[in-house]
Design an enzyme around this catalytic site. Sequence first.
Site, PDB file in Angstrom:
ATOM      1  N   LYS A   1       1.068  -1.250  -0.233  1.00 48.35           N
ATOM      2  CA  LYS A   1      -0.378   0.180   0.284  1.00 48.35           C
ATOM      3  C   LYS A   1       0.908   1.155   0.106  1.00 48.35           C
ATOM      4  CE  LYS A   1      -3.729   0.988   2.704  1.00 48.35           C
ATOM      5  NZ  LYS A   1      -4.482   1.086   4.034  1.00 48.35           N
TER       6      LYS A   1
ATOM      7  N   SER B   1      -8.962   0.322   3.311  1.00 44.61           N
ATOM      8  CA  SER B   1      -8.526   1.737   2.352  1.00 44.61           C
ATOM      9  C   SER B   1      -7.314   0.526   1.239  1.00 44.61           C
ATOM     10  CB  SER B   1      -7.850   2.494   2.792  1.00 44.61           C
ATOM     11  OG  SER B   1      -7.313   2.128   3.758  1.00 44.61           O
TER      12      SER B   1
ATOM     13  N   SER C   1      -9.514  -1.853   7.529  1.00 43.23           N
ATOM     14  CA  SER C   1      -8.841  -1.618   5.888  1.00 43.23           C
ATOM     15  C   SER C   1      -8.057  -2.529   5.365  1.00 43.23           C
ATOM     16  CB  SER C   1      -7.893  -0.389   5.709  1.00 43.23           C
ATOM     17  OG  SER C   1      -8.626   0.774   5.750  1.00 43.23           O
TER      18      SER C   1
END
Lengths: 466, 93
Positions: free
Chosen positions: A80, A156, A180
């Site tokens: 990420k 996310s 997330s």
Amino acid sequence: MTLSPWASAAEIARAVGAKEIAAAAVTEAALATIARRNPTLNAFTDVTAARARTQAAKVDSALAAGAAPGPLAGVPFAVKNLFDVAGLPTRAGSLINRERAPATADATLIARLEAAGAVLLGALNMGEYAYDFTGENVHDGASRNPHDLSRMTGGSSGGSGGAVAGGLVPLALGSDTNGSIRVPAAFCGLFGLKPTYGRLSRAGSFPFVASLDHLGPLARSTADLALAYDAMQGFDPADPVCRDRPAEPTLAGLRRGATGLRVAVLGGYFARGAVPQALEAVRACAEALGASDIVEIPEAARARAAAFVITASEGAALHLDRLRARPEDFDPAVRDRLLAGALIPAAYVARAQKFRRWYAAELKKLFERFDVLLAPATPIAAPRLGQQTFLLDGIEVPLRPNIGIYTQPISFVGLPVVAVPVATPEKLPLAVQVIAAPWREDFSLRVAAALEQAGVAHAPRPHLED
Amino acid sequence: MLARRLQALPPIVPARALVVWCARTELGVLMAAGVEDGGLDHLVAAATLLGLQIRPEWQDGVRANLRVALTLGAQVAAFPLPDEAEPAPVFAA
């Protein structure tokens, strides 16, 4: 020898370690897959091809010189884009942070995976500043669900979900403040591990809510989760929250399955509101495990409310200077939530932190009776991109704040969870949370492995046109 | 105090009723209704004290989110805890 893009991390590491295939060849194949599929999936925001080739050559050279292969020898992975990657600005999904100077060092977890032989291929799309459950991003475009390109990956850690489910890499790292990792695992049909708060170092990652932030892996099998998790464990003085505990490897214990573990299903709050398929997935897991007890976590709704308040307030405090100086450069949906968070009365936040200790003590009592608890990960399967609302308990509610209703009461007190993907009669997958007491990631992983072994849990392969 | 102040206003839905409703539904269903606009004005105005600018076109979004946060905050604050209860700002498992 060639390997399928769907080869697991374990298969790749074994083949590279046995010199049946070079890490360099695995890397080139993965880079080619990314080049083909990423324009559609929009999972990667940066591809670090030169770095990956250098690292792969290093792995091959070490093996040629007789070194023992690392447990992740030649395994491609990505992170990420809130993880520091030396040479890249850590954008954290934002427009503002990409103007920062490039990171000068890698995040601790990247360094640990590479020390185990893994090869970093790049950084992944995410919701701005991790305040997101959708995987949409106004600056970089939405990450797209490999099972249905018109749908959300969840967030996310949206790019992390899309990259692993789409066969771009077998392993990705994400962060989980309120769900997330678990939400993209559910929407993309993956295994995701959110470890105990304080277990894995967060050093070198951009924060969101310091008292709730966790990092962890997503993969297409329990064994791959355990491989990555074991390689990343260990104290790191660079993260003040990281606990000084010895590493507790989990991979070898997976074969023990759920034997001897007391498993219960969460009722009450966790049994209401979800679509029938989500509750059916929990029931299927319980049946496979022979679990018939149903228990309730007291005040789960209030725990969710408290996590929401702390997140909004702490998140706003983190971004206060940026909100003052450059509010127009935020994603509008994130900006509105952060501005509102800055205005929450402090008394509510203090009460939420008091409630948190009470709630943790209640959960501790529950874990005296049970080792593992099962609950849905999300109330629905992947929504359509751009969708703003959904039906919860028959009431139309805003989508963004409500996707995490089942994940937030769990991460609120830092419990370890494995999100386990369960196939549904429909096209889209869902996941079940396998929740354990603090520091018992091994229990969650063993139950996930048992469900995989029983054929209840698996990461479905999407139909992608290359 | 905020909840009390909101109750003192001529509300569309009394704050206490909203809190009770949220507790009853347990899922904390996030409806944007309930906290009346007048009750938000002083909080939104306080943004200037923090050096924050809320442009007219952002007002609706900020207010909607603030309504949700206040509703959930009131739900948390309504839970009885002893004065001696220790907070857990950094959770240690």
